[in-house]
Scaffold this motif. Structure first.
Motif, short mmCIF file in Angstrom:
data_model
loop_
_atom_site.label_atom_id
_atom_site.label_comp_id
_atom_site.label_asym_id
_atom_site.label_seq_id
_atom_site.Cartn_x
_atom_site.Cartn_y
_atom_site.Cartn_z
N ASP A 126 7.62 -5.99 -10.16
CA ASP A 126 8.11 -5.06 -9.16
C ASP A 126 6.86 -4.30 -8.78
N TYR A 127 6.86 -4.64 -7.54
CA TYR A 127 5.70 -4.06 -6.39
C TYR A 127 5.42 -2.38 -6.73
N PHE A 128 6.38 -1.77 -6.74
CA PHE A 128 6.42 -0.16 -6.88
C PHE A 128 6.39 0.28 -8.21
N GLU A 129 7.16 -0.09 -9.13
CA GLU A 129 7.30 0.33 -10.42
C GLU A 129 6.36 -0.23 -11.21
N SER A 130 5.68 -1.36 -11.41
CA SER A 130 4.72 -1.90 -12.33
C SER A 130 3.39 -1.24 -11.76
N ASP A 131 2.32 -1.49 -12.71
CA ASP A 131 1.02 -1.05 -12.53
C ASP A 131 0.00 -2.02 -12.26
N TRP A 132 0.74 -3.02 -11.61
CA TRP A 132 -0.21 -4.17 -11.42
C TRP A 132 -1.18 -3.93 -10.59
N ILE A 133 -1.08 -3.05 -9.62
CA ILE A 133 -2.38 -2.62 -8.73
C ILE A 133 -2.74 -1.51 -9.39
N LYS A 134 -4.19 -1.56 -9.81
CA LYS A 134 -4.69 -0.46 -10.79
C LYS A 134 -5.20 0.61 -9.74
N THR A 135 -5.98 0.24 -8.62
CA THR A 135 -6.64 1.35 -7.84
C THR A 135 -6.09 0.87 -6.35
N GLY A 136 -6.52 1.89 -5.39
CA GLY A 136 -6.38 1.59 -4.14
C GLY A 136 -5.03 1.56 -3.33
N TRP A 137 -5.05 1.03 -2.33
CA TRP A 137 -3.81 0.98 -1.60
C TRP A 137 -2.62 0.54 -2.45
N LYS A 138 -1.25 1.15 -2.02
CA LYS A 138 -0.26 0.45 -2.56
C LYS A 138 0.81 0.25 -1.43
N GLU A 139 1.43 1.24 -1.18
CA GLU A 139 2.69 1.19 -0.19
C GLU A 139 1.88 0.94 1.17
N GLU A 140 0.48 1.24 1.44
CA GLU A 140 0.17 1.05 2.80
C GLU A 140 -0.04 -0.43 2.82
N ARG A 141 -0.08 -1.40 1.85
CA ARG A 141 -0.11 -2.53 2.25
C ARG A 141 0.81 -3.16 2.99
N LEU A 142 1.97 -2.40 2.87
CA LEU A 142 3.48 -3.06 3.11
C LEU A 142 3.93 -2.56 4.62
N ILE A 143 3.88 -1.13 4.68
CA ILE A 143 4.51 -0.48 5.62
C ILE A 143 3.72 -0.08 6.88
N TYR A 144 2.62 -0.50 6.77
CA TYR A 144 1.76 -0.65 8.08
C TYR A 144 1.52 -2.15 8.34
N ARG A 145 1.16 -2.54 9.79
CA ARG A 145 0.73 -3.78 10.07
C ARG A 145 -0.80 -3.94 9.94
N HIS A 146 -1.25 -5.20 9.57
CA HIS A 146 -2.56 -5.32 9.17
C HIS A 146 -2.99 -6.75 9.99
N TRP A 147 -3.89 -6.75 11.25
CA TRP A 147 -4.03 -7.93 12.02
C TRP A 147 -5.25 -8.19 11.74
N PHE A 148 -6.40 -7.44 11.14
CA PHE A 148 -7.42 -7.66 11.02
C PHE A 148 -7.96 -8.04 9.77
N ASN A 149 -9.34 -8.61 9.48
CA ASN A 149 -9.61 -8.95 8.18
C ASN A 149 -10.56 -7.75 7.60
N GLU A 150 -10.17 -7.38 6.56
CA GLU A 150 -10.90 -6.24 6.21
C GLU A 150 -12.31 -6.12 5.71
N ARG A 151 -12.53 -7.50 5.47
CA ARG A 151 -14.06 -7.83 5.13
C ARG A 151 -14.94 -8.12 6.41
N THR A 152 -14.35 -8.90 7.16
CA THR A 152 -15.28 -9.38 8.40
C THR A 152 -15.06 -8.33 9.60
N GLN A 153 -14.00 -7.66 9.59
CA GLN A 153 -13.63 -6.72 10.67
C GLN A 153 -13.24 -5.49 10.21
N LYS A 154 -14.15 -4.90 9.55
CA LYS A 154 -13.83 -3.71 8.70
C LYS A 154 -13.54 -2.45 9.63
#
Length: 525
Positions: A126-154
């Motif tokens: 479960d994305y929200f209940e589990s602790d699979w994501i240890k640090t950083g964004w969680k809900e933000e990955r899903l509820i916002y739209r991401h069109w650019f590459n975080e590494r090459t278009q930071k």
């Protein structure tokens, strides 16, 4: 019998890809290859020419330019899966691989395993209940739209995120979808893959949603499989053995990892170092072998954690802020038996209790089931005992209505020893020095999870010097701490020497200390 179509996403090292394809298809399995569109055209041509006559290899004609964290990785996977489905109608399973993966079992073992386990193997938590994501964004990955590459278009990536956040432009997750998360290295049955492909054509809304999520290769298949397949037919684990360092980087395997890898309860391993030529050679020969009996010990992760920690000396010596002003009491005396062989310390503790009648407590900071009185819940877990150790010790003094108390501690608990040594109470240490045979150290490795019943002898022999050195290091650290009132009770010492140490440590008459020291069973293993 299982027939596997390997789904290989790759972008480099053409020689390794050619060998991997030849090796995995030599025993009757298949492979579909997606070679990144941004990679070398010459490398791609070389791979195609080398495998042109291998009819068990197919190439994804729709080559996609892939970027980390982007939808392009999922798009490439879907295209490669579709190629495999169309080209290999006899394939019963689809196994996701990278160019850094290698089989750590024989094809015979792999096929038998899949035949005996009619299920989909994919991490799906479960994305929200589990602790699979240890640090950083969680809900933000899903509820916002991401069109650019975080590494090459930071700059564009974060500017778009901040703009949506400022304007409150969030979006809903599709109502009937429970987002799941897990590793992208999966093995799915044919009917599951067919259902996923059919779902993507029917539910364009779900496809649109995932196209602008961040790192969708960790959520897309994990969510859809859980949505389409009964829970009883899903094994929430990967069949590919991989580990990550403390810094989130994949751990690479080298030539001396062969025995460790083949003893893990996995079918493949990632990632094998490009320079590990001998390891790649041995694993390459392994896949086509027959009649091999694998002894599964599965201690890889605990071994890695243990060995990598050996080089780290930094430890917390300072008192926690809530304990700074607390004390056991200036008139109280805490006596600590320090010993790596817990059974030896417990025997000595029992003899001391019989002779002196001083209250004694066994390894209260190491063993959950140590006999302790009810102290209002502070004693229930090791975590609570350690966090509130001074409060716990004060309550034990009060419970036994005594000013003298004897406890056992492991030499690894240097931070606890240091903390008690700085208390205003009188703290004394009796370090029990034992001999450690190879057989004892092997048993110790098994007790703490560094090895199992099936661990090969060669692996144990390489591990023994490290364990022995670790024990010696703990003793050296205690000596370097320079504790006052630090005494030694040695297995190799003469009875009179141990008698003197006991007499001073316990503040008792020499005849009583001799009675304890001459107990002939104290050091028996």
């Amino acid at each position: 019998m299982a027939k596997i179509a390997y789904i290989l996403l790759c972008h480099k090292d053409p020689d390794a890809i050619i060998k991997q394809a030849e090796r995995l298809t030599a025993v009757g399995d298949y492979m579909a290859i997606h070679f990144d569109a941004s990679a070398s055209r010459a490398d791609y041509t070389r791979i195609r020419e080398a495998l042109a006559d291998n009819h068990q290899v197919a190439f994804c004609s729709n080559r996609i330019r892939c970027g980390w964290g982007e939808w392009s990785l999922v798009e490439a996977t879907l295209a490669c899966v579709q190629t495999a489905m169309d080209t290999f109608p006899r394939a019963t399973h689809f196994y996701m691989l990278s160019g850094d993966c290698m089989a750590i079992k024989t094809a015979e073992y792999v096929h038998r395993f899949l035949d005996e386990n009619d299920a989909d193997f994919i991490e799906s938590f479960d994305y929200f209940e589990s602790d699979w994501i240890k640090t950083g964004w969680k809900e933000e990955r899903l509820i916002y739209r991401h069109w650019f590459n975080e590494r090459t278009q930071k700059r564009a990536f974060y500017a778009m995120f901040e703009l949506q956040k400022k304007l409150g432009l969030t979006r809903k997750i599709p109502d009937d979808i429970q987002v799941m998360i897990g590793s992208q290295w999966w093995c799915l049955r044919r009917r599951t893959v067919e259902d996923v492909i059919a779902f993507t054509r029917k539910r364009r809304d779900v496809l649109r949603f995932f196209k602008t999520t961040w790192i969708p290769d960790e959520t897309f298949f994990q969510t859809l499989v859980r949505h389409l397949v009964p829970e009883t037919e899903i094994r929430a684990r990967t069949l590919t053995f991989l580990m990550f360092s403390d810094y989130g980087m994949p751990v690479s395997f080298y030539n001396d990892h062969y025995d460790l890898l083949v003893s893990q309860d996995y079918l493949f391993a990632r990632k094998v170092s490009p320079e590990a030529y001998d390891l790649k050679r041995r694993l390459g020969l392994l896949y086509a072998a027959t009649g091999i009996d694998f002894k599964i010990s599965n201690e890889g992760r605990s071994l890695f954690k243990f060995l990598t920690e050996r080089g780290r000396i930094g430890r917390r010596f300072a008192s926690r802020f809530w304990e700074t002003e607390s004390s056991l009491g200036r008139d109280r005396e805490l006596m600590i038996l320090v010993c790596k062989k817990w059974h030896v310390a417990k025997r000595l503790l029992e003899r001391v209790r019989q002779v002196t009648n001083v209250p004694t407590i066994e390894y209260l900071f190491n063993e959950e089931d140590t006999q302790l009185p009810d102290l209002g819940g502070i004693q229930k877990t090791l975590g609570k005992r350690t966090r509130h150790r001074r409060a716990l010790m004060r309550m034990l003094f009060d419970y036994f209505e005594t000013d003298r108390l004897i406890v056992c501690m492991d030499p690894a608990n240097l931070d606890l020893l240091q903390d008690f040594a700085t208390d205003r109470s009188r703290t004394k240490f009796l370090e029990i020095e034992c001999k450690f045979s190879d057989s004892y150290l092997i048993g110790h490795a098994m007790r703490v999870g560094l090895a199992g019943q099936q661990t090969q002898r060669e692996t144990l022999e390489r591990l023994l010097p490290t364990i022995r050195g670790d024990i010696e290091h703990e003793s050296d650290m205690i000596r370097d701490a320079g504790f006052d009132h630090h005494y030694h009770f040695r297995e190799a010492a003469e009875p009179e020497e141990n008698t003197l140490a006991l007499s001073e440590f316990l503040s008792i008459e020499p005849n009583k200390a001799r009675e304890i020291a001459q107990s002939d069973y104290l050091f028996a293993d």
